[in-house]
Design a protein around this motif. Structure first.
Motif, mmCIF file in Angstrom:
data_model
loop_
_atom_site.group_PDB
_atom_site.id
_atom_site.type_symbol
_atom_site.label_atom_id
_atom_site.label_comp_id
_atom_site.label_asym_id
_atom_site.label_seq_id
_atom_site.Cartn_x
_atom_site.Cartn_y
_atom_site.Cartn_z
ATOM 1 N N MET A 1 -1.247 7.083 -9.356
ATOM 2 C CA MET A 1 -2.416 7.150 -10.224
ATOM 3 C C MET A 1 -2.017 7.155 -11.690
ATOM 4 O O MET A 1 -2.635 6.505 -12.529
ATOM 5 N N SER B 1 6.080 4.298 0.531
ATOM 6 C CA SER B 1 6.854 5.500 0.847
ATOM 7 C C SER B 1 7.847 5.204 1.976
ATOM 8 O O SER B 1 8.983 5.703 1.965
ATOM 9 N N LEU C 1 8.765 11.095 0.669
ATOM 10 C CA LEU C 1 7.727 11.357 -0.323
ATOM 11 C C LEU C 1 6.487 11.913 0.329
ATOM 12 O O LEU C 1 5.873 11.284 1.175
ATOM 13 N N ASN C 2 6.136 13.098 -0.110
ATOM 14 C CA ASN C 2 4.884 13.714 0.267
ATOM 15 C C ASN C 2 3.741 12.928 -0.385
ATOM 16 O O ASN C 2 3.899 12.429 -1.491
ATOM 17 N N MET C 3 2.609 12.857 0.285
ATOM 18 C CA MET C 3 1.456 12.177 -0.336
ATOM 19 C C MET C 3 1.059 12.835 -1.655
ATOM 20 O O MET C 3 0.610 12.179 -2.577
ATOM 21 N N TYR D 1 -1.065 -1.830 -4.145
ATOM 22 C CA TYR D 1 -0.631 -1.697 -5.536
ATOM 23 C C TYR D 1 0.251 -2.870 -5.902
ATOM 24 O O TYR D 1 1.116 -3.275 -5.135
ATOM 25 N N ALA E 1 -6.648 -1.154 3.309
ATOM 26 C CA ALA E 1 -5.726 -0.268 2.597
ATOM 27 C C ALA E 1 -5.745 -0.637 1.123
ATOM 28 O O ALA E 1 -6.164 -1.734 0.750
ATOM 29 N N ARG E 2 -5.306 0.272 0.302
ATOM 30 C CA ARG E 2 -5.315 0.028 -1.136
ATOM 31 C C ARG E 2 -3.927 -0.482 -1.531
ATOM 32 O O ARG E 2 -2.922 0.231 -1.370
ATOM 33 N N HIS F 1 0.856 -1.192 0.000
ATOM 34 C CA HIS F 1 0.000 0.000 0.000
ATOM 35 C C HIS F 1 0.890 1.240 0.000
ATOM 36 O O HIS F 1 2.111 1.148 0.192
ATOM 37 N N GLY F 2 0.266 2.380 -0.242
ATOM 38 C CA GLY F 2 1.017 3.624 -0.442
ATOM 39 C C GLY F 2 1.959 3.954 0.698
ATOM 40 O O GLY F 2 3.113 4.341 0.465
ATOM 41 N N TYR F 3 1.485 3.768 1.932
ATOM 42 C CA TYR F 3 2.338 4.125 3.069
ATOM 43 C C TYR F 3 3.567 3.229 3.129
ATOM 44 O O TYR F 3 4.691 3.728 3.314
ATOM 45 N N TYR G 1 0.921 9.925 -4.542
ATOM 46 C CA TYR G 1 -0.343 9.399 -5.055
ATOM 47 C C TYR G 1 -0.648 9.802 -6.497
ATOM 48 O O TYR G 1 -1.136 8.968 -7.259
ATOM 49 N N PRO G 2 -0.335 11.043 -6.898
ATOM 50 C CA PRO G 2 -0.496 11.332 -8.325
ATOM 51 C C PRO G 2 0.376 10.423 -9.197
ATOM 52 O O PRO G 2 -0.041 10.001 -10.277
#
Lengths: 212, 115
Positions: free
Chosen positions: B59, B36, B49-51, B83, B80-81, B31-33, B55-56
């Motif tokens: 995406m 990072s 890394l800033n969110m 990837y 959580a999402r 997941h994103g967290y 996230y962009p």
């Protein structure tokens, strides 16, 4: 290919705002939460941990904005918003709108009319059979401006002595009344016509005087 | 630098995609967290890394079909999402890695053999 796919996704994203928005927000919220917990595990009190996480990872709203920019085609959404805003302005201020619309209409109309005129006069070639072989005869005396006019006698002289051109035609753009039948009423308006001094009308191609 | 920390690295244009794909390809779905955190750890803290950056980028990768995302549960059974890299993502990773290696070799040559 991947470029096309991205745009297809973005286009779809432009028109499906609601569902995706909550989805994006939820994902970012989870991230922020995890970051805060991680800071808390490092021994910071809960409030300070949340602040530290926000500093490190940014805030959800800003990130959401950045993500929105990537998701849709922002300019399409912006265009829609601007159009709605403009229309609301028109409705609220009808007098101003009328002035704006009228001045634009007059401006565009005047330009169109002027262009049609210039186009017919200067840009399009003359409606004769071989326009590139047509020349315009002017007389010119030293120290004087060029003169497009000549007398009937001059015309005859030029026509009879002509060795250079295949033919010679003169016109007069005065107004004369042409009628096939005797005038029905008194104030018959004369119509504009080009009188040709030479009857060799085959050189004019398809254009012939309308009433002979 | 005064406080001894490594300077914060700017994310070079185009390198973030490569780093994300590489991490997902090695570690599997994240997941994103976690992503990072892993990038920060791998860079010894230089890469934070800033969110709004991460996230962009995710995406964009998803839109191009290089990663796939789905909601799932973490070890601590939180939603959580996640990837994961796709086949197209692996191909892209190979291409970008080759380009990167070539560029690095050129820079290396210029740095050491000529100067």
């Amino acid at each position: 290919m991947s470029f096309l796919r991205e745009w297809a996704h973005r286009l779809a994203g432009t028109f499906r705002r609601g569902r995706s928005d909550s989805d994006l927000r939820e994902e970012l919220r989870v991230h922020a939460e995890m970051a805060a917990e991680s800071a808390a595990r490092a021994g910071e009190p809960a409030e300070a941990a949340a602040r530290a996480a926000a500093i490190r990872h940014g805030r959800v709203t800003q990130a959401l904005e950045a993500q929105r920019g990537q998701r849709g085609l922002p300019w399409i959404a912006d265009l829609g918003g601007d159009t709605r805003y403009a229309l609301r302005g028109f409705v609220r201020n009808p007098a101003f709108s009328a002035v704006v619309i009228l001045s634009l209409a007059i401006g565009i109309g005047a330009n169109t009319a002027l262009f049609s005129l210039i186009n017919a006069l200067m840009m399009r070639s003359l409606p004769v059979r071989e326009p590139d072989r047509l020349v315009y005869l002017l007389s010119h005396y030293p120290g004087e401006p060029r003169n497009p006019g000549m007398s009937w006698r001059d015309y005859e002289q030029f026509r009879d002595q002509n060795h250079v051109f295949s033919d010679f035609v003169g016109t007069s753009i005065g107004r004369i009344a042409i009628s096939k039948s005797p005038p029905q009423h008194q104030n018959l308006r004369p119509c504009a016509a080009n009188t040709s001094w030479d009857d060799s009308s085959q050189h004019w191609g398809s254009t012939r005087p309308s009433a002979g | 630098m005064a406080n001894g920390k490594p300077p914060k690295a700017d994310v070079l244009q185009g390198t973030l995609d490569l780093m994300v794909l590489r991490t997902l390809s090695v570690l599997g779905p994240l997941h994103g967290y976690a992503l990072s955190a892993r990038l920060e750890q791998a860079s010894s803290g230089a890469l934070q890394l800033n969110m709004g950056t991460l996230y962009p980028a995710l995406m964009r990768l998803e839109q191009r079909g290089f990663v796939r995302a789905a909601w799932g549960n973490t070890d601590t059974s939180r939603k959580a999402r996640f990837y994961s890299i796709t086949a197209a993502g692996r191909r892209q990773l190979d291409t970008k890695q080759a380009e990167w290696d070539q560029m690095a070799a050129i820079i290396h040559t210029l740095r050491h053999d000529l100067g």
